[in-house]
Structures are given as structure tokens and as C-alpha cells.
Scaffold this active site. Structure first.
Site, short mmCIF file in Angstrom:
data_model
loop_
_atom_site.label_atom_id
_atom_site.label_comp_id
_atom_site.label_asym_id
_atom_site.label_seq_id
_atom_site.Cartn_x
_atom_site.Cartn_y
_atom_site.Cartn_z
CG HIS A 278 34.21 40.28 38.87
ND1 HIS A 278 33.84 39.02 38.43
CD2 HIS A 278 33.91 40.31 40.21
CE1 HIS A 278 33.34 38.33 39.45
NE2 HIS A 278 33.39 39.08 40.53
CG ASP A 304 29.97 39.96 39.55
OD1 ASP A 304 28.96 39.24 39.68
OD2 ASP A 304 30.46 40.59 40.48
C1 LIG Z 1 33.62 38.93 44.91
S1 LIG Z 1 34.90 38.31 45.91
C2 LIG Z 1 34.53 36.58 45.89
C3 LIG Z 1 33.29 36.23 46.65
C4 LIG Z 1 33.06 34.75 46.85
N1 LIG Z 1 33.23 33.99 45.65
C5 LIG Z 1 31.66 34.51 47.38
O1 LIG Z 1 30.72 34.32 46.59
O2 LIG Z 1 31.50 34.50 48.60
C6 LIG Z 1 36.28 38.48 44.84
C7 LIG Z 1 37.59 37.91 45.34
O3 LIG Z 1 38.51 37.89 44.27
C8 LIG Z 1 39.81 38.08 44.77
N2 LIG Z 1 40.72 38.55 43.71
C9 LIG Z 1 40.88 39.82 43.24
N3 LIG Z 1 41.82 39.86 42.29
C10 LIG Z 1 42.25 38.59 42.11
C11 LIG Z 1 43.22 37.98 41.26
N4 LIG Z 1 43.92 38.69 40.38
N5 LIG Z 1 43.41 36.65 41.36
C12 LIG Z 1 42.73 35.91 42.26
N6 LIG Z 1 41.79 36.44 43.10
C13 LIG Z 1 41.56 37.75 43.03
C14 LIG Z 1 39.60 39.10 45.89
O4 LIG Z 1 40.66 39.06 46.82
C15 LIG Z 1 38.25 38.69 46.46
O5 LIG Z 1 38.45 37.86 47.57
#
Ligand SMILES: C[S@@+](CC[C@H](N)C(=O)[O-])C[C@H]1O[C@@H](n2cnc3c(N)ncnc32)[C@H](O)[C@@H]1O
Length: 394
Positions: A278, A304
Site C-alpha cells: 500500500h 486500501d
Molecule cells: C495486508 S497484507 C495482505 C493480506 C491478505 N491479502 C489478506 O487479505 O488476507 C499485506 C502483505 O503485503 C506484503 N508486502 C509488503 N510489501 C510488499 C512488496 N513490496 N511486494 C510484495 N508484497 C509485499 C506483506 O508481506 C504482507 O504479507
């Protein structure tokens, strides 16, 4: 983990479920009932809700094809994973039997596939003497209810139909409903037309913290799209989540080269959902790189959007989200959608977004972008303001 052979069987099952009886027969002939049954039972177990019965009950699932039969007995009790046990006819309280093609259609076929099968209950023992009747009736009160609940659990796993997304979100532990967010009603509205199609879905952001690998929303999509293939992308290694119809990938959503390579290998996608970091810059990079890999007729979802106003995510201050933010992107897409109306200067060579964004739905914190051919022409150039006025247009 999933082996290549299992993936190949799943792909054929998805095709055969919507295809002819001959395709299902050919698959069973090539692969054999035992292997097909293994894959089907794994899918059924994934789809089953958690058992509600407090007394442990064994129920059996019989699959038949030609003269062959494959049986699996399942022990169910609340708060425990369903497990396979020995098929002991003294313990099995109900028996659900399908021909293998029937179960293939139930799991992977169109929603209106006929729902046929043999359903037998063995939970009512015959009294040996009249004195046993009251004892048996008392037992039935508990056993019958537990057996009915367990059978209902199994039957709920033997169908493509499923509860609404809000309930699935809670079941699998996603935060898309009734915790931080209220997204699933919007998802229902926009995803319903794709539900009975063999969609490829990519979600950026798998979730989970510490020992919890996450994957709640990926499982939710896998259950919601019975013929779907789901990919999850995360910066952390969550590949242990990979299972039939669900692949966890490791990569950075802010790395266009990685995203391109990944999309070439696994895309094009029918649906892409950005629920990753995000960070505004990341949201823009992912959209610019991955939108071209959304199929015409597909959707790109950005969750988000509030971080467009959070400075520590690269957002804007002052209540107007700037062009470098997720909401700036969304607002700009409305201009792109109308590129044929642009004057001074008119657009000579439309950008990919201008040519392919065909619709946009924005809700509180979430937007759905529709992909297609944005080919509607503008009005003839001689229809200027004077002509409009002369025609009585407002
Ligand atoms: C809000 S959680 C996802 C929740 C999931 N989609 C759900 O609804 O259960 C955000 C995820 O984004 C991942 N994330 C953060 N930065 C990222 C990046 N640069 N590239 C890929 N994933 C990333 C984090 O490790 C985390 O697991």
C-alpha cells in the site's frame, strides 16, 4: 506442495467439469480412478467447512466408475481437522456415493449441474429386542444429530457453491470483512460474473505475521472460484502455502522486471488484486506493469486507497490526493477513459491505460478498474458548443 502430475490432473478436471461426458471418461481412463479420486478428495476436504458436530463421527465418501469403487472414510469432530480413517462399517454413520463424473461436475462444472448421488445413512441401528428401543432413541438424539452435521459438512465440500465472501473471509482469516475492512460486499458485486469461469486470479500481498503464513484471502478466492487458479505474490517467502489451484510466489511488487517475468510465466490474469504494501509508489508500479497482463474483460482491484493521504506511505497532505498516489492514479484513469474527448491537445497516440480502461468503480478505500477496448468515438468535431445550443442541448 503440488507435483506437476497433480497440477495436470487438476487442469484437466477443470476443463472436463464444464465439458462433455466423453472428456471426463477419457480423463478417468488415462489417469485411473484412484488418482482422480485422490485429487477430488483433496479438493472436497479443502471445500468442507469446519465440522460442527461435538461427538466424533465417521462418514464415508464412495466414488464409482465403471465397475470400480474408491472409498474414503473421514472422521469429523468440531475444532479438529478432518482426517481420513479406516473404512470401518461398524463406525461409519453415513455414506455418500457419487459416480466419479457426478462429483467432477459438482466440483468443477457449471453451477446448475444436476445434483445427483446416493446418500445412505447407517446411523440408525436395528433394536435387537423391544427393551433396546428407548436406549437406541436416546443414542439417536446425539448420534443422529452429529451424523447429520458431519454429513452436511461433507456435502458442503462436494459442491462449487459456497457461503458469501464475508463468511469465507472469516472462515479463512482474511481481514477483508468485519475487521479492518468492509470490502467483500463490493467484491461479490464485481466478481459474481466470473464465478463459474476458469479464472486466473493474482493477489499481491499474502498476509500473515510471525509463525502464521497467512494466505487467508488466497484460500477465500480458491473457494469462491471453484474452477479458478489462484496466485499470491509476497515479498516474504510463503511458498509453503502452495497447494492444488493455489501458488504462492515470492517477489517485490515495486520491481517491474520481476513483475513482467512473473506475468509472462503465469498470466494473463482475469483478475489482479493489489493488497500488498500500500506504499503509493508500489501501487503505481504494480498497476503500470500488470494492467497490460489483465485479460480483456478482466478486472484490476486496488485496496486500501486511504494510504493516498498517509505521508509515511508517500501520500498527500491537505485532503487532495496528488498524481503520485493510488487515488491520483484512480482519478487519472477517469481522464484516460475519456481520452477521445480531450481537446488542446487531442490525444494522438493513446497510452495503454487510455486504450484499455473501460470502466471504473470507486468505493470507500477500494477501486475496481475494468479492462477492455476503450474504443467509443467522440462526437463529430463540427458539433461545437454553438451547435449544441442550436440543438437545444444543455
Ligand atoms: C495486508 S497484507 C495482505 C493480506 C491478505 N491479502 C489478506 O487479505 O488476507 C499485506 C502483505 O503485503 C506484503 N508486502 C509488503 N510489501 C510488499 C512488496 N513490496 N511486494 C510484495 N508484497 C509485499 C506483506 O508481506 C504482507 O504479507
Amino acid at each position: 506442495m503440488v507435483d506437476a502430475a497433480q497440477n495436470a490432473v487438476i487442469r484437466r478436471l477443470i476443463r472436463a467439469g464444464a465439458g462433455s461426458d466423453d472428456e471426463i471418461d477419457a480423463l478417468l481412463k488415462d489417469v485411473g480412478l484412484t488418482e482422480v479420486a485422490r485429487v477430488l478428495v483433496e479438493e472436497v476436504l479443502f471445500r468442507c467447512p469446519e465440522p460442527a458436530n461435538t461427538a466424533a463421527v465417521d462418514v464415508a465418501l464412495d466414488l464409482t466408475h465403471g465397475g470400480e469403487r474408491h472409498t474414503v472414510a473421514l472422521r469429523m469432530v468440531r475444532d479438529e481437522p478432518i482426517r481420513t480413517v479406516e473404512d470401518d462399517s461398524a463406525r461409519v454413520r453415513s455414506r455418500v456415493a457419487f459416480t466419479a463424473p457426478d462429483l467432477v461436475r459438482r466440483l468443477f462444472g457449471p453451477a446448475d449441474s444436476p445434483r445427483t448421488g446416493d446418500f445412505r445413512n447407517s446411523f440408525v441401528p436395528t433394536p435387537q429386542d423391544p427393551g433396546q428401543v428407548s436406549e437406541l432413541l436416546a443414542e439417536m438424539n446425539t448420534v443422529l444429530r452429529a451424523a447429520a452435521q458431519a454429513t452436511a459438512t461433507l456435502m458442503a465440500g462436494c459442491t462449487g457453491r459456497c457461503p458469501d465472501l464475508g463468511e469465507l473471509s472469516i472462515r479463512y482469516g482474511s481481514d477483508k470483512w468485519a475487521s479492518f475492512h468492509w470490502y467483500t460486499a463490493h467484491y461479490e458485486r464485481h466478481f459474481a460474473p466470473y464465478r463459474d469461469r476458469p479464472v486466473r486470479v493474482l493477489e499481491i500481498g499474502i498476509g500473515g505475521f510471525d509463525d502464521d503464513l497467512g494466505g487467508g484471502s488466497l484460500k477465500m478466492w480458491k473457494r469462491y472460484f471453484p474452477q479458478g487458479t489462484v496466485f499470491g505474490l509476497d515479498i516474504y517467502d510463503k511458498t509453503a502455502l502452495t497447494e492444488p489451484r493455489l501458488t504462492a510466489l515470492v517477489g517485490d511488487q515495486n520491481d517491474p522486471e520481476y513483475l513482467t517475468e512473473m506475468a509472462r510465466e503465469h498470466g494473463p490474469f482475469d483478475i489482479v488484486i493489489d493488497d500488498g504494501s500500500h506504499v503509493n509508489e508500489h501501487v503505481l508500479t504494480s498497476f503500470r506493469t500488470l494492467f497490460p497482463y489483465v485479460r480483456p474483460g478482466g478486472l484490476y482491484v486496488i485496496e486500501d486507497l486511504q494510504t493516498a493521504y498517509f505521508t509515511d506511505f508517500g501520500g498527500s497532505t491537505g485532503g487532495v490526493a496528488g498524481p503520485g498516489t493510488s487515488l491520483g492514479l484512480v482519478k487519472g484513469l477517469i481522464d484516460d477513459l475519456h481520452h477521445r474527448e480531450h481537446r488542446e491537445p487531442a490525444v494522438v497516440r493513446p497510452t495503454p491505460a487510455q486504450s484499455t480502461v473501460t470502466g471504473l468503480h470507486a468505493y470507500h478505500n477500494i477501486a475496481f478498474v475494468e479492462k477492455g477496448t476503450n474504443g467509443e468515438d467522440t462526437l463529430p468535431s463540427w458539433m461545437d458548443a454553438d451547435v449544441w445550443t442550436a440543438l437545444g442541448a444543455k
